[in-house]
Every structure is written in C-alpha cells, then in structure tokens.
Write a protein that holds these residues in place. Sequence first.
Motif, mmCIF file in Angstrom:
data_model
loop_
_atom_site.group_PDB
_atom_site.id
_atom_site.type_symbol
_atom_site.label_atom_id
_atom_site.label_comp_id
_atom_site.label_asym_id
_atom_site.label_seq_id
_atom_site.Cartn_x
_atom_site.Cartn_y
_atom_site.Cartn_z
ATOM 1 N N PRO A 30 0.792 -1.239 0.000
ATOM 2 C CA PRO A 30 0.000 0.000 0.000
ATOM 3 C C PRO A 30 0.823 1.288 0.000
ATOM 4 C CG PRO A 30 -0.966 -1.585 1.504
ATOM 5 C CD PRO A 30 0.355 -2.160 1.061
ATOM 6 N N LEU A 31 1.932 1.327 0.733
ATOM 7 C CA LEU A 31 2.752 2.538 0.758
ATOM 8 C C LEU A 31 3.362 2.806 -0.615
ATOM 9 C CD1 LEU A 31 4.109 4.954 2.039
ATOM 10 C CD2 LEU A 31 5.851 3.404 2.970
ATOM 11 N N GLU A 38 0.838 4.318 -2.920
ATOM 12 C CA GLU A 38 0.620 5.748 -2.658
ATOM 13 C C GLU A 38 1.776 6.585 -3.209
ATOM 14 O OE1 GLU A 38 -2.141 7.000 -1.783
ATOM 15 O OE2 GLU A 38 -3.157 5.301 -0.838
ATOM 16 N N MET A 39 2.991 6.095 -3.061
ATOM 17 C CA MET A 39 4.146 6.841 -3.565
ATOM 18 C C MET A 39 4.132 6.923 -5.092
ATOM 19 S SD MET A 39 6.915 5.523 -0.752
ATOM 20 C CE MET A 39 8.275 6.603 -1.149
ATOM 21 N N ILE A 40 3.714 5.859 -5.745
ATOM 22 C CA ILE A 40 3.563 5.896 -7.208
ATOM 23 C C ILE A 40 2.485 6.908 -7.585
ATOM 24 C CG2 ILE A 40 2.782 4.583 -9.229
ATOM 25 C CD1 ILE A 40 4.094 2.081 -7.850
ATOM 26 N N ARG A 94 1.701 9.070 4.209
ATOM 27 C CA ARG A 94 2.164 9.307 5.587
ATOM 28 C C ARG A 94 1.368 8.446 6.567
ATOM 29 N NH1 ARG A 94 6.035 12.988 5.863
ATOM 30 N NH2 ARG A 94 6.179 14.664 4.344
ATOM 31 N N ALA A 95 0.077 8.316 6.331
ATOM 32 C CA ALA A 95 -0.747 7.470 7.200
ATOM 33 C C ALA A 95 -0.338 6.001 7.098
ATOM 34 C CB ALA A 95 -2.225 7.638 6.843
ATOM 35 N N LYS A 96 0.226 5.620 5.966
ATOM 36 C CA LYS A 96 0.677 4.237 5.761
ATOM 37 C C LYS A 96 2.145 4.059 6.161
ATOM 38 C CE LYS A 96 -2.689 2.960 2.226
ATOM 39 N NZ LYS A 96 -3.642 4.032 2.449
ATOM 40 N N GLY A 97 2.744 5.096 6.756
ATOM 41 C CA GLY A 97 4.077 4.958 7.308
ATOM 42 C C GLY A 97 5.209 5.644 6.576
#
Length: 136
Positions: free
Chosen positions: A67-68, A71-73, A95-98
């Motif tokens: 998941p992180l 999100e970064m992609i 950020r919520a995913k770390g």
Amino acid sequence: MATVKLPTIAEAEKNPAVKEVYDDIRATRKSDFINNIWRGLAGSPDLLKRIWVQIKAVMATPSSIDPLTKEMIYIAVSTANSCSYCVHSHTAAARAKGMTDEQHTELMAIISLAAQTNHLVTAMQIPLDPEFEVKS
C-alpha cells in the motif's frame, strides 16, 4: 475554486446511489472522512461509482505492490500530471501508511530526476535501445 457543486455529505447522501458508495468508502477506509473528490463526483452517481470501484480495486485491494508503494507511485504520477489535489491527498495517505520524512525526501529526488531525464530524452529524441524492447 471548484467547477462543480460540492454538496454537503448530507445533501449528497439523499441520493441512495451516492449513499451506497459513500458507505463503501467509509467501510473500506475504516473512516468517516469523505474526500472532496467524492463530493464533487456526487452529481454524477454513475461516474462516482465507476471511479470508486476502480480506486478500490487498485489502491485498496491487496496485491503484489504494498500500500505505501502504491501511494508513492500515485504521488509521482500526480506530480507529473500537475494534480495538486492528488499530490496532497496521496501524500497524506502515504504518511498514514508509514511514509517517513526521509522516504518523502527521497521520493521528491526520484520524481525530480525522472522529470529531468524524461525531458532531456524527449528534447533530444533519443531512440530506444533494442535491449529494452520486449521480445516476442
């Protein structure tokens, strides 16, 4: 300023099709928060549902990409597409995913480098190396 009406959640949920999607968003995300994009799409319940189904399938369904990283992609593509809203919302999600400050800084360096080299290759019209082509 939005180019479409952003109804309140209560106004939007008067339409049962919109309420159904909003309820699924809440359940999937385990949050009561409904982003403005979903409010903006409420005027077109079919489009709202279609976009939510796609986002849920790609971003909220377990896959080989964590998941992180997803999100970064999304941040990188949103940057390339100049979508400030998506850069902000997916940075918050990352950020919520770390995602750490160090990872965010590194992501910005990668996005910057990719943009620079993409523009250089495009400007110079560099031909593709045969080794990069998919062989049948």
